[in-house]
Design a protein around this motif. Structure first.
Motif, PDB file in Angstrom:
ATOM      1  N   VAL A  70       6.317  31.609   7.340  1.00  0.00           N
ATOM      2  CA  VAL A  70       7.264  30.722   6.290  1.00  0.00           C
ATOM      3  C   VAL A  70       6.409  30.239   5.326  1.00  0.00           C
ATOM      4  CG1 VAL A  70       8.397  28.647   6.383  1.00  0.00           C
ATOM      5  CG2 VAL A  70       8.618  30.213   8.433  1.00  0.00           C
ATOM      6  N   THR A  71       6.856  30.515   4.038  1.00  0.00           N
ATOM      7  CA  THR A  71       5.738  30.039   2.882  1.00  0.00           C
ATOM      8  C   THR A  71       6.604  28.828   2.148  1.00  0.00           C
ATOM      9  OG1 THR A  71       6.818  31.737   1.630  1.00  0.00           O
ATOM     10  CG2 THR A  71       4.935  32.293   2.649  1.00  0.00           C
ATOM     11  N   ALA A  72       7.786  28.615   2.219  1.00  0.00           N
ATOM     12  CA  ALA A  72       8.639  27.337   1.585  1.00  0.00           C
ATOM     13  C   ALA A  72       9.940  27.199   2.269  1.00  0.00           C
ATOM     14  CB  ALA A  72       8.807  27.775   0.088  1.00  0.00           C
TER      15      ALA A  72
ATOM     16  N   GLY B 101      24.196  18.715  12.564  1.00  0.00           N
ATOM     17  CA  GLY B 101      22.790  18.910  11.941  1.00  0.00           C
ATOM     18  C   GLY B 101      22.185  19.936  12.151  1.00  0.00           C
ATOM     19  N   ILE B 102      20.860  19.784  11.998  1.00  0.00           N
ATOM     20  CA  ILE B 102      20.143  21.221  11.996  1.00  0.00           C
ATOM     21  C   ILE B 102      18.965  21.026  12.842  1.00  0.00           C
ATOM     22  CG2 ILE B 102      18.387  22.478  10.645  1.00  0.00           C
ATOM     23  CD1 ILE B 102      20.300  22.142   8.414  1.00  0.00           C
ATOM     24  N   ASP B 103      18.412  21.988  13.783  1.00  0.00           N
ATOM     25  CA  ASP B 103      17.345  21.707  14.741  1.00  0.00           C
ATOM     26  C   ASP B 103      16.265  22.954  14.370  1.00  0.00           C
ATOM     27  OD1 ASP B 103      15.847  20.421  16.691  1.00  0.00           O
ATOM     28  OD2 ASP B 103      16.754  21.597  18.185  1.00  0.00           O
ATOM     29  N   LEU B 104      15.111  22.600  13.621  1.00  0.00           N
ATOM     30  CA  LEU B 104      14.287  23.533  13.179  1.00  0.00           C
ATOM     31  C   LEU B 104      13.478  23.876  14.298  1.00  0.00           C
ATOM     32  CD1 LEU B 104      13.244  21.289  10.189  1.00  0.00           C
ATOM     33  CD2 LEU B 104      14.741  23.269  10.030  1.00  0.00           C
ATOM     34  N   HIS B 105      12.985  25.335  14.253  1.00  0.00           N
ATOM     35  CA  HIS B 105      12.244  25.919  15.031  1.00  0.00           C
ATOM     36  C   HIS B 105      11.104  26.512  14.244  1.00  0.00           C
ATOM     37  CE1 HIS B 105      15.685  25.688  17.773  1.00  0.00           C
ATOM     38  NE2 HIS B 105      16.548  26.519  17.130  1.00  0.00           N
ATOM     39  N   ARG B 106      10.916  26.343  13.120  1.00  0.00           N
ATOM     40  CA  ARG B 106       9.752  26.838  12.447  1.00  0.00           C
ATOM     41  C   ARG B 106       9.327  25.884  11.228  1.00  0.00           C
ATOM     42  NH1 ARG B 106       9.767  29.828  15.878  1.00  0.00           N
ATOM     43  NH2 ARG B 106       9.202  32.006  16.093  1.00  0.00           N
ATOM     44  N   GLU B 107       7.997  25.792  11.097  1.00  0.00           N
ATOM     45  CA  GLU B 107       7.521  24.977   9.847  1.00  0.00           C
ATOM     46  C   GLU B 107       6.709  25.715   9.072  1.00  0.00           C
ATOM     47  OE1 GLU B 107       4.051  22.269  11.753  1.00  0.00           O
ATOM     48  OE2 GLU B 107       6.269  21.829  12.471  1.00  0.00           O
TER      49      GLU B 107
ATOM     50  N   LEU C 184      15.153  30.651  12.985  1.00  0.00           N
ATOM     51  CA  LEU C 184      14.566  29.789  12.051  1.00  0.00           C
ATOM     52  C   LEU C 184      14.979  28.452  12.427  1.00  0.00           C
ATOM     53  CD1 LEU C 184      14.786  31.787   8.783  1.00  0.00           C
ATOM     54  CD2 LEU C 184      12.787  31.375   9.993  1.00  0.00           C
ATOM     55  N   TYR C 185      16.268  28.154  12.599  1.00  0.00           N
ATOM     56  CA  TYR C 185      16.612  27.048  13.012  1.00  0.00           C
ATOM     57  C   TYR C 185      18.233  27.236  13.627  1.00  0.00           C
ATOM     58  CZ  TYR C 185      18.804  27.596   8.270  1.00  0.00           C
ATOM     59  OH  TYR C 185      19.667  27.971   7.143  1.00  0.00           O
TER      60      TYR C 185
ATOM     61  N   GLN D   1       1.002  -1.434   0.071  1.00  0.00           N
ATOM     62  CA  GLN D   1      -0.089  -0.101  -0.144  1.00  0.00           C
ATOM     63  C   GLN D   1       0.987   1.380  -0.041  1.00  0.00           C
ATOM     64  OE1 GLN D   1      -2.783   0.170   3.249  1.00  0.00           O
ATOM     65  NE2 GLN D   1      -3.591   2.292   2.372  1.00  0.00           N
ATOM     66  N   VAL D   2       0.660   2.082  -0.957  1.00  0.00           N
ATOM     67  CA  VAL D   2       1.292   3.291  -1.013  1.00  0.00           C
ATOM     68  C   VAL D   2       0.426   4.374  -0.387  1.00  0.00           C
ATOM     69  CG1 VAL D   2       2.556   4.793  -2.493  1.00  0.00           C
ATOM     70  CG2 VAL D   2       2.220   2.508  -3.270  1.00  0.00           C
ATOM     71  N   ILE D   3       1.320   5.300   0.428  1.00  0.00           N
ATOM     72  CA  ILE D   3       0.528   6.655   1.097  1.00  0.00           C
ATOM     73  C   ILE D   3       1.380   7.612   0.603  1.00  0.00           C
ATOM     74  CG2 ILE D   3       0.239   7.553   3.321  1.00  0.00           C
ATOM     75  CD1 ILE D   3      -0.053   4.636   4.439  1.00  0.00           C
ATOM     76  N   GLN D   4       0.641   8.614   0.089  1.00  0.00           N
ATOM     77  CA  GLN D   4       1.366   9.911  -0.426  1.00  0.00           C
ATOM     78  C   GLN D   4       1.330  10.679   0.584  1.00  0.00           C
ATOM     79  OE1 GLN D   4      -0.019  11.448  -4.256  1.00  0.00           O
ATOM     80  NE2 GLN D   4      -0.676   9.729  -4.577  1.00  0.00           N
ATOM     81  N   SER D   5       2.297  11.590   0.941  1.00  0.00           N
ATOM     82  CA  SER D   5       2.290  12.095   2.106  1.00  0.00           C
ATOM     83  C   SER D   5       3.037  13.621   1.784  1.00  0.00           C
ATOM     84  CB  SER D   5       3.345  11.436   3.296  1.00  0.00           C
ATOM     85  OG  SER D   5       4.490  11.302   2.687  1.00  0.00           O
ATOM     86  N   ASP D   6       3.133  14.412   2.947  1.00  0.00           N
ATOM     87  CA  ASP D   6       3.582  15.850   2.550  1.00  0.00           C
ATOM     88  C   ASP D   6       4.795  16.044   2.504  1.00  0.00           C
ATOM     89  OD1 ASP D   6       4.057  18.693   2.445  1.00  0.00           O
ATOM     90  OD2 ASP D   6       2.778  19.010   4.200  1.00  0.00           O
ATOM     91  N   GLY D   7       5.487  16.397   1.288  1.00  0.00           N
ATOM     92  CA  GLY D   7       6.886  16.259   0.970  1.00  0.00           C
ATOM     93  C   GLY D   7       7.528  17.729   0.863  1.00  0.00           C
ATOM     94  N   ARG D   8       6.676  18.952   1.355  1.00  0.00           N
ATOM     95  CA  ARG D   8       7.135  20.109   1.190  1.00  0.00           C
ATOM     96  C   ARG D   8       8.124  20.442   2.274  1.00  0.00           C
ATOM     97  NH1 ARG D   8       2.136  23.420   1.789  1.00  0.00           N
ATOM     98  NH2 ARG D   8       1.889  21.711   3.614  1.00  0.00           N
ATOM     99  N   GLN D   9       8.418  19.754   3.414  1.00  0.00           N
ATOM    100  CA  GLN D   9       9.209  20.270   4.334  1.00  0.00           C
ATOM    101  C   GLN D   9       9.760  19.227   5.176  1.00  0.00           C
ATOM    102  OE1 GLN D   9       7.216  22.620   7.448  1.00  0.00           O
ATOM    103  NE2 GLN D   9       5.095  21.521   7.208  1.00  0.00           N
ATOM    104  N   PRO D  10      10.657  19.332   6.029  1.00  0.00           N
ATOM    105  CA  PRO D  10      11.253  17.992   6.755  1.00  0.00           C
ATOM    106  C   PRO D  10      10.138  17.835   7.641  1.00  0.00           C
ATOM    107  CG  PRO D  10      12.753  19.782   6.649  1.00  0.00           C
ATOM    108  CD  PRO D  10      11.615  20.466   5.962  1.00  0.00           C
TER     109      PRO D  10
END
Lengths: 480, 480
Positions: free
Chosen positions: B409-411, B433-439, B450-451, B302-311
């Motif tokens: 944050v738009t992109a 690495g990176i620790d994100l503070h905003r999405e 931002l991170y 089963q394939v599940i499409q998910s949101d790939g716009r951000q980490p």
């Protein structure tokens, strides 16, 4: 670089990473592929370079270098677009060819480009843009006004050494023919290799110009002239893939002719089952493309389809081919008729193309120039100007290969014959190669020689014989 | 080999020639590419080998080797046929894949194959044959009867580390899930890299079996298991070309699942402009192909499409991702909701697929298993069996990256973020690495972070900052 080199680690130069190497800030740079070593060959913060990179950087041993991740090669995006089925615009092809000529494409990227343009994947427009781009990244020779004659043979038919016969005939007729030829890449001899047996060929552009000014023609190695550097890069990877690519072939041939300053070109196209062009259908399609692109590139081109079913002349290998060339030029009655006829066909067509004689009269004139000794005189003067005529000598070791049966020769495999000649040492061993005693349609009796192997060492003779033991099918002899 | 080595010369081993190297007559052999050196690194009749070749030959220093011209790779004829537009039969694809797995393809040949099958060049039949051939050249695991669950995420969306959450949920529900994961190739962390922060992952097949027998699940590195050796060879060259190849992607994913002995697989397919799958059209086409080929290969998928716009989650890099995973498993209120929700989506779908619950009830069960602490208990036991649970530590050096403006944050560019995390040292520096503070969609004021960059050395932090200086477009913040 060493595996433990801290720069290598900190920068993340993994094995096969593409990096830019600079000899000093603002200096020339090369793109390179990282190879990491674990042994003591290199120390921390040391790197070694290929010969090509040393030369290109003009670097000195011990000099400090700057190694950085290579910028992505943007023109690879165009290659991907082509793979996805899009057409390429002129500027996209220019960018690709510029990057290839600058050495920015890895072998993997070159292979992807060659695969993407293989077969008939390029449109006429794309082939023309490619031809044009290949010319623009290299040097271009200018010979002043008047027709500049040239010839080219497609595909390496063994022994097809017409150039040293054609050039003096054309030059003797007062037409300028400044010929650049290549050395062998995968064949047992290139024209430059064969010519070098008779005279120096490694001339600078200035020396080439001096010979042409004096005699109207020359036969030199094109490598020093840098006529189509992108093609030189592509050809190395192309050979590994052995892919037929019509557009790439046309761009390669025509770009070198335009860059050489030629205006009128006769192209010899041998067709046969073991030649590069295997069928009349392939030939027909290729001829149409060659003529159309040549026309757009401002070249007068005539393509002559010829018999590619067997080698031309008797000899295969630099010295043996030179012997054949000299026997034709000297009107020796034992000269191979196949070489003589083919050279006259090409010379005749070229004389007609440049307008020295009217249609249908070229071959008669060429034959007369050859018969009268004018061609031979011209050839000797060209050789003298290039540095002096030399007589070929033959190999110290010879071994006949005998027919296993009585019958008629019905097929000869050009590719396998070329392989045998190379195993025997050609072209680096100048006198090595094959001397043919039979051609298609001729009778042979069991135990009579089909050909003689020539070699300079016993070891190389043994390699060739071992290969022959595994490939009995080089000559097909069928009982009647 | 040395340029002047007389064997190299006599055999005609030119630079980049393909040769076969044998440690002794009848012994194992490798195909290699000749590199010729001029310096004193090697003497006459000496050769040096790559680490991979040493290992493969089991050769000893000083041992005599036999170097011969490599036989031509016959299956390249099939690759050429594909390039010329022909379809490939099952046996042709088998021959190609066998030769690739055996290391007989040069980089140039691999690139030609990858280019020839790129985009949508393979038919459904060809994709199925390729999948099947890739399975048949590697090892194949057998877990006995009963459904064997598995999951896979397509493309490296940064931080998308759902596996260590999904596996204990599934195993806690009594379904077998022997998970093999990969290390990073070009991303800042693979699942195996992240898992290794919390427990050993470098297990033999026997150890893996012991963990699964005891706990019903494991999360180990797949590299030691040799599941799809042809794919491992191809992937290295694929990354260099960055070509989308639907058929190759499907064959790669499904062959590893079949070889791992899985029967029921949920595939996470993130879609977004900077994800591997960039558009709904690409996703739709790929889903159809995945489902059809899986069906022919006997897999329930089963394939599940998910949101790939951000980490996904907050952390990018092994230790930061491990911190997120543990906070989700421990029901920490500060755990990233995006990671929690995505893991529950996948676990729920997998529970439905194997038939533990009816359609529509999977996510509720998964959430309950997570909420109740059963998943956390199971994860701890799996880690203990793999060699012991470890707590991640964070990096010694941190630097906030501030928003240059006030807005929303738009992109977010996944690819550039991944690059920054790698420059900061991930994955070889585990805590970098990176620790994100905003999405996406969240407000930020000028000067707010931002991170945060995490690094283990000042030098690596400097690399990341230098790159950030040149790429301001990683976060798009637009005024309202």
């Amino acid at each position: 670089m060493h595996n433990d080199c801290h720069i290598c680690r900190a920068e993340g130069f993994s094995a096969r990473a593409r990096v830019e190497v600079r000899a000093h800030v603002g200096g020339r740079s090369v793109l390179a592929t990282v190879i990491r070593v674990k042994s003591g060959l290199l120390g921390d913060q040391e790197a070694s370079l290929s010969e090509a990179a040393w030369a290109r950087l003009s670097a000195q041993e011990g000099e400090e270098i700057i190694v950085t991740h290579a910028d992505p090669v943007d023109s690879l995006g165009h290659v991907r677009a082509k793979i996805y089925g899009k057409s390429l615009e002129k500027e996209a092809i220019n960018e690709i060819v510029r990057d290839i000529a600058a050495g920015r494409y890895s072998e993997v990227a070159l292979s992807a480009f060659i695969t993407a343009v293989a077969d008939r994947a390029l449109s006429h427009d794309e082939v023309f843009y490619l031809t044009d781009a290949m010319v623009s990244v290299g040097s271009r020779l200018d010979w002043g006004k008047g027709p500049i004659a040239d010839k080219h043979s497609v595909g390496g038919l063994p022994g097809n050494r017409t150039t040293p016969v054609v050039v003096p005939i054309i030059a003797a007729c007062g037409v300028k023919i400044p010929k650049t030829s290549s050395r062998a890449i995968t064949s047992p001899a290139g024209t430059a290799d064969t010519m070098e047996v008779m005279a120096p060929v490694d001339l600078s552009v200035a020396d080439m110009r001096r010979v042409v000014d004096a005699e109207g023609g020359c036969i030199v190695w094109g490598g020093a002239v840098d006529l189509s550097p992108a093609d030189d890069v592509l050809v190395r990877v192309e050979r590994q893939l052995d892919l037929d690519s019509e557009g790439q072939l046309v761009a390669s041939v025509l770009s070198k002719k335009v860059a050489a300053g030629s205006t009128h070109v006769v192209i010899d196209l041998p067709v046969g089952p073991t030649a590069k062009i295997r069928s009349p259908e392939m030939a027909l399609h290729l001829v149409a493309l060659l003529e159309q692109i040549a026309n757009r590139a401002g070249l007068q081109v005539q393509v002559i389809q010829s018999d590619g079913r067997q080698p031309v002349g008797y000899g295969i290998g630099p010295a043996l081919e030179a012997r054949d060339v000299l026997s034709v030029l000297r009107n020796d009655p034992r000269a191979p008729d196949s070489l003589r006829r083919r050279a006259l066909d090409l010379a005749g067509a070229l004389l007609e193309l440049v307008g020295v004689v009217e249609r249908g009269k070229g071959k008669v004139l060429a034959a007369e120039v050859l018969r009268s000794g004018q061609a031979w005189q011209k050839f000797q003067r060209i050789c003298e100007k290039q540095g002096g005529l030399r007589e070929p000598v033959l190999a110290p070791i010879k071994q006949e290969v005998l027919s296993p049966t009585t019958g008629i020769v019905t097929a000869i495999d050009n590719r396998l014959l070329a392989r045998v000649a190379k195993l025997a040492g050609a072209p680096s061993a100048k006198t090595a190669g094959i001397d043919l005693h039979r051609e298609l349609g001729q009778p042979v009796e069991k135990g009579q020689p089909l050909y003689t192997l020539h070699a300079e060492t016993r070891g190389e003779l043994a390699y060739a014989l071992e290969f022959l033991g595994r490939h009995k099918e080089i000559f097909a002899v069928e009982a009647q």
